[in-house]
Design a protein around this motif. Structure first.
Motif, PDB file in Angstrom:
ATOM      1  N   GLN A 186      55.416 -11.480  45.886  1.00 30.09           N
ATOM      2  CA  GLN A 186      56.832 -11.192  46.107  1.00 30.09           C
ATOM      3  C   GLN A 186      57.643 -12.462  46.352  1.00 30.09           C
ATOM      4  OE1 GLN A 186      56.345  -8.310  49.343  1.00 30.09           O
ATOM      5  NE2 GLN A 186      56.986  -6.679  47.947  1.00 30.09           N
ATOM      6  N   ALA A 187      56.976 -13.599  46.489  1.00 33.15           N
ATOM      7  CA  ALA A 187      57.695 -14.876  46.571  1.00 33.15           C
ATOM      8  C   ALA A 187      58.499 -15.127  45.306  1.00 33.15           C
ATOM      9  CB  ALA A 187      56.709 -16.021  46.803  1.00 33.15           C
ATOM     10  N   TRP A 188      58.120 -14.474  44.198  1.00 38.12           N
ATOM     11  CA  TRP A 188      58.852 -14.598  42.942  1.00 38.12           C
ATOM     12  C   TRP A 188      59.859 -13.470  42.753  1.00 38.12           C
ATOM     13  CZ3 TRP A 188      54.208 -16.900  43.537  1.00 38.12           C
ATOM     14  CH2 TRP A 188      54.073 -18.191  43.027  1.00 38.12           C
ATOM     15  N   SER A 189      59.528 -12.290  43.176  1.00 39.95           N
ATOM     16  CA  SER A 189      60.420 -11.149  42.994  1.00 39.95           C
ATOM     17  C   SER A 189      59.918  -9.993  43.845  1.00 39.95           C
ATOM     18  CB  SER A 189      60.447 -10.730  41.520  1.00 39.95           C
ATOM     19  OG  SER A 189      61.206  -9.543  41.350  1.00 39.95           O
ATOM     20  N   VAL A 190      60.831  -9.188  44.339  1.00 36.54           N
ATOM     21  CA  VAL A 190      60.435  -7.979  45.058  1.00 36.54           C
ATOM     22  C   VAL A 190      60.450  -6.766  44.141  1.00 36.54           C
ATOM     23  CG1 VAL A 190      61.209  -8.847  47.295  1.00 36.54           C
ATOM     24  CG2 VAL A 190      62.805  -7.549  45.858  1.00 36.54           C
ATOM     25  N   LYS A 191      60.780  -6.977  42.871  1.00 32.25           N
ATOM     26  CA  LYS A 191      60.861  -5.861  41.933  1.00 32.25           C
ATOM     27  C   LYS A 191      59.451  -5.436  41.510  1.00 32.25           C
ATOM     28  CE  LYS A 191      65.412  -7.233  40.255  1.00 32.25           C
ATOM     29  NZ  LYS A 191      66.217  -7.683  39.093  1.00 32.25           N
ATOM     30  N   GLU A 192      59.110  -4.211  41.823  1.00 31.40           N
ATOM     31  CA  GLU A 192      57.745  -3.738  41.586  1.00 31.40           C
ATOM     32  C   GLU A 192      57.394  -3.698  40.110  1.00 31.40           C
ATOM     33  OE1 GLU A 192      57.492  -0.040  43.670  1.00 31.40           O
ATOM     34  OE2 GLU A 192      57.474  -0.992  45.662  1.00 31.40           O
ATOM     35  N   HIS A 193      58.333  -3.322  39.260  1.00 28.99           N
ATOM     36  CA  HIS A 193      58.043  -3.276  37.826  1.00 28.99           C
ATOM     37  C   HIS A 193      57.652  -4.662  37.314  1.00 28.99           C
ATOM     38  CE1 HIS A 193      60.114   0.568  38.257  1.00 28.99           C
ATOM     39  NE2 HIS A 193      59.664   0.913  37.057  1.00 28.99           N
ATOM     40  N   PHE A 194      58.381  -5.672  37.736  1.00 30.27           N
ATOM     41  CA  PHE A 194      58.068  -7.038  37.333  1.00 30.27           C
ATOM     42  C   PHE A 194      56.696  -7.468  37.846  1.00 30.27           C
ATOM     43  CE2 PHE A 194      58.020 -11.529  38.622  1.00 30.27           C
ATOM     44  CZ  PHE A 194      58.146 -12.134  37.382  1.00 30.27           C
ATOM     45  N   LEU A 195      56.436  -7.235  39.125  1.00 27.20           N
ATOM     46  CA  LEU A 195      55.175  -7.684  39.708  1.00 27.20           C
ATOM     47  C   LEU A 195      53.982  -6.957  39.103  1.00 27.20           C
ATOM     48  CD1 LEU A 195      56.180  -8.015  43.466  1.00 27.20           C
ATOM     49  CD2 LEU A 195      55.917  -9.831  41.775  1.00 27.20           C
ATOM     50  N   LEU A 196      54.123  -5.695  38.820  1.00 22.60           N
ATOM     51  CA  LEU A 196      53.022  -4.953  38.206  1.00 22.60           C
ATOM     52  C   LEU A 196      52.802  -5.385  36.759  1.00 22.60           C
ATOM     53  CD1 LEU A 196      53.704  -1.466  39.803  1.00 22.60           C
ATOM     54  CD2 LEU A 196      51.668  -2.889  40.167  1.00 22.60           C
ATOM     55  N   THR A 197      53.832  -5.907  36.122  1.00 21.70           N
ATOM     56  CA  THR A 197      53.649  -6.470  34.786  1.00 21.70           C
ATOM     57  C   THR A 197      52.922  -7.802  34.868  1.00 21.70           C
ATOM     58  OG1 THR A 197      55.693  -5.368  34.108  1.00 21.70           O
ATOM     59  CG2 THR A 197      54.817  -7.033  32.631  1.00 21.70           C
ATOM     60  N   VAL A 198      53.216  -8.599  35.890  1.00 23.40           N
ATOM     61  CA  VAL A 198      52.472  -9.836  36.124  1.00 23.40           C
ATOM     62  C   VAL A 198      50.989  -9.526  36.329  1.00 23.40           C
ATOM     63  CG1 VAL A 198      52.099 -11.762  37.723  1.00 23.40           C
ATOM     64  CG2 VAL A 198      54.433 -11.110  37.081  1.00 23.40           C
ATOM     65  N   THR A 199      50.694  -8.541  37.164  1.00 27.45           N
ATOM     66  CA  THR A 199      49.287  -8.229  37.438  1.00 27.45           C
ATOM     67  C   THR A 199      48.604  -7.623  36.211  1.00 27.45           C
ATOM     68  OG1 THR A 199      49.928  -6.092  38.434  1.00 27.45           O
ATOM     69  CG2 THR A 199      49.654  -7.972  39.916  1.00 27.45           C
ATOM     70  N   TYR A 200      49.354  -6.848  35.439  1.00 28.67           N
ATOM     71  CA  TYR A 200      48.817  -6.329  34.173  1.00 28.67           C
ATOM     72  C   TYR A 200      48.408  -7.486  33.267  1.00 28.67           C
ATOM     73  CZ  TYR A 200      49.098  -4.742  29.309  1.00 28.67           C
ATOM     74  OH  TYR A 200      48.850  -4.530  27.979  1.00 28.67           O
ATOM     75  N   LEU A 201      49.288  -8.475  33.138  1.00 29.29           N
ATOM     76  CA  LEU A 201      48.987  -9.620  32.284  1.00 29.29           C
ATOM     77  C   LEU A 201      47.780 -10.384  32.826  1.00 29.29           C
ATOM     78  CD1 LEU A 201      49.664 -11.327  29.837  1.00 29.29           C
ATOM     79  CD2 LEU A 201      51.408 -12.518  31.215  1.00 29.29           C
ATOM     80  N   SER A 202      47.676 -10.500  34.136  1.00 25.98           N
ATOM     81  CA  SER A 202      46.511 -11.192  34.721  1.00 25.98           C
ATOM     82  C   SER A 202      45.218 -10.473  34.377  1.00 25.98           C
ATOM     83  CB  SER A 202      46.670 -11.312  36.241  1.00 25.98           C
ATOM     84  OG  SER A 202      46.396 -10.090  36.908  1.00 25.98           O
ATOM     85  N   GLU A 203      45.255  -9.142  34.335  1.00 24.19           N
ATOM     86  CA  GLU A 203      44.056  -8.375  33.970  1.00 24.19           C
ATOM     87  C   GLU A 203      43.721  -8.554  32.486  1.00 24.19           C
ATOM     88  OE1 GLU A 203      41.991  -6.729  35.933  1.00 24.19           O
ATOM     89  OE2 GLU A 203      43.176  -7.250  37.705  1.00 24.19           O
ATOM     90  N   ARG A 204      44.729  -8.651  31.651  1.00 22.55           N
ATOM     91  CA  ARG A 204      44.490  -8.847  30.220  1.00 22.55           C
ATOM     92  C   ARG A 204      43.945 -10.251  29.943  1.00 22.55           C
ATOM     93  NH1 ARG A 204      46.946  -5.584  26.490  1.00 22.55           N
ATOM     94  NH2 ARG A 204      45.483  -6.678  25.100  1.00 22.55           N
ATOM     95  N   ILE A 205      44.303 -11.213  30.787  1.00 23.33           N
ATOM     96  CA  ILE A 205      43.715 -12.551  30.668  1.00 23.33           C
ATOM     97  C   ILE A 205      42.240 -12.517  31.091  1.00 23.33           C
ATOM     98  CG2 ILE A 205      43.778 -14.903  31.589  1.00 23.33           C
ATOM     99  CD1 ILE A 205      46.837 -14.513  31.928  1.00 23.33           C
ATOM    100  N   LYS A 206      41.941 -11.731  32.083  1.00 31.45           N
ATOM    101  CA  LYS A 206      40.577 -11.654  32.634  1.00 31.45           C
ATOM    102  C   LYS A 206      39.631 -10.906  31.713  1.00 31.45           C
ATOM    103  CE  LYS A 206      38.046  -9.852  36.657  1.00 31.45           C
ATOM    104  NZ  LYS A 206      38.196  -9.103  37.917  1.00 31.45           N
ATOM    105  N   ASN A 207      40.100  -9.835  31.108  1.00 32.97           N
ATOM    106  CA  ASN A 207      39.246  -8.952  30.303  1.00 32.97           C
ATOM    107  C   ASN A 207      39.818  -8.754  28.897  1.00 32.97           C
ATOM    108  OD1 ASN A 207      37.275  -8.183  32.366  1.00 32.97           O
ATOM    109  ND2 ASN A 207      39.014  -7.222  33.377  1.00 32.97           N
ATOM    110  N   PRO A 208      38.974  -8.951  27.860  1.00 38.33           N
ATOM    111  CA  PRO A 208      37.579  -9.389  27.945  1.00 38.33           C
ATOM    112  C   PRO A 208      37.478 -10.855  28.335  1.00 38.33           C
ATOM    113  CG  PRO A 208      38.286  -9.282  25.661  1.00 38.33           C
ATOM    114  CD  PRO A 208      39.412  -8.711  26.481  1.00 38.33           C
ATOM    115  N   PRO A 209      36.356 -11.282  28.903  1.00 40.50           N
ATOM    116  CA  PRO A 209      36.207 -12.674  29.359  1.00 40.50           C
ATOM    117  C   PRO A 209      36.498 -13.672  28.248  1.00 40.50           C
ATOM    118  CG  PRO A 209      34.386 -11.312  30.117  1.00 40.50           C
ATOM    119  CD  PRO A 209      35.147 -10.482  29.151  1.00 40.50           C
ATOM    120  N   ILE A 210      37.135 -14.771  28.623  1.00 31.94           N
ATOM    121  CA  ILE A 210      37.423 -15.847  27.677  1.00 31.94           C
ATOM    122  C   ILE A 210      36.286 -16.863  27.733  1.00 31.94           C
ATOM    123  CG2 ILE A 210      38.996 -17.750  27.127  1.00 31.94           C
ATOM    124  CD1 ILE A 210      41.249 -16.042  28.331  1.00 31.94           C
ATOM    125  N   ASN A 211      35.634 -17.089  26.617  1.00 35.15           N
ATOM    126  CA  ASN A 211      34.507 -18.017  26.577  1.00 35.15           C
ATOM    127  C   ASN A 211      34.992 -19.442  26.332  1.00 35.15           C
ATOM    128  OD1 ASN A 211      32.613 -15.898  26.885  1.00 35.15           O
ATOM    129  ND2 ASN A 211      32.818 -15.397  24.691  1.00 35.15           N
TER     130      ASN A 211
END
Length: 324
Positions: A299-324
């Protein structure tokens, strides 16, 4: 907040809200009061004399669009489409060794840094080029979040006081956010890091300085490298609206008793050592999430939940599948 999604942006120009002008206070008069506040806050007279004459009323560029009305089912694919996912994964792979080393140094999983980079500045393509002193002074003059922008204005002056950043370099968005990771002046002042060891803390032109600064801020705020951000869940019982939101916390065991389950219907983890919040950004019929302390720190970047959940969605897509 300070993080901004720049997607399908329509740029318009308009004058600042003339709240003070309507009271007969000119921008120059208002600047005079800011000059006094800056001096009292410890800004050097040299910096004041050198830069105040450059400050002008700012005409803001704003992002207008339909994002506000979208639910997560539409918001996430619009603001983190497959091209953004593939770019994030390519960027991560290209700089994987350096990112992992930086993540180990600060105790912050680098996938979150890359996700924030993509969502706040489109991987450095949309950093903003507005003069921060004029932006923060004009936003304070508008009367909207006045004290917040006064504090950021003074922080920007103190950055110039260090002589490590020149006036021409001190640029950013219409909200005052700066550089690759869209950090506010006060955040730069408190957490700026030299991420690549060249002796300079340049969040505008060096993404690793920006990553390191953001990671330092998260670490100092209590980020836990052995935890993630949260999980999508479902509920078998109606949940009182008073229990919903990042400001309210319960343990997993408490949420289990209230009827919250894993998204697949299985029980939640049997533990009571974490304080967890329930989010329903689109109401009780929309997606539901349990989020942890790491999410709240974003929330240091934004308190907007839609934005933050999109950030976390993108973080999960970076994680899976694993990047070799």
């Amino acid at each position: 907040m300070i993080g901004k999604i720049i997607s399908s942006v329509i740029v318009t120009l308009f004058t600042v809200n003339l709240a003070y002008a309507q009271q007969g206070v000119s921008f120059d008069d208002y600047l005079a009061t800011l000059k006094e506040k800056a001096a009292l806050a410890g800004v050097s007279q040299n910096t004041i004399d050198k830069h105040f004459a450059k400050i002008k009323v700012f005409k803001r560029a704003t992002a207008n669009g339909s994002n506000k009305a979208l639910n997560l089912e539409s918001y996430i694919p619009q603001n983190s489409p497959e091209i953004t996912v593939s770019t994030a994964r390519a960027m991560f792979k290209e700089q994987q060794d350096a990112l992992i080393a930086l993540g180990d140094r600060y105790g912050v999983q680098p996938r979150f840094l890359v996700a924030l980079w993509g969502m706040t500045s489109e991987f450095g393509e949309q950093k903003g080029n507005f003069p921060i002193l004029s932006v923060t002074a004009s936003n304070a003059y508008s009367g909207n979040k006045e004290q917040f922008y006064i504090d950021e204005f003074i922080a920007a002056l103190k950055i110039l006081d260090t002589n490590q950043v020149q006036y021409e370099q001190l640029i950013g968005s219409s909200t005052g956010a700066m550089g690759h990771m869209q950090l506010m002046p006060s955040q730069y002042l408190a957490y700026a890091q030299d991420g690549n060891g060249d002796g300079v803390k340049d969040i505008w032109n060096n993404q690793f300085d920006a990553f390191a600064t953001a990671a330092s801020m998260l670490k100092e705020s209590g980020w836990k490298n052995d935890e993630t951000w949260g999980r999508q869940v479902s509920s078998i019982n109606p949940i009182s609206s008073q229990l919903v939101g990042a400001e309210h916390t319960e343990t997993f065991n408490d949420w289990q008793e209230l009827g919250v389950r894993r998204y697949n219907g299985n029980d939640l983890p049997k533990r009571d050592d974490m304080q967890v919040s329930l989010l329903m950004p689109d109401g009780e019929n929309g997606r539901q999430y349990l989020v942890y302390n790491n999410f709240r720190l974003l929330q240091a970047w934004s308190v907007k939940e839609h934005f933050l959940l999109t950030v976390t969605y993108l973080s999960e897509r970076i994680k899976n599948p694993p990047i070799n």
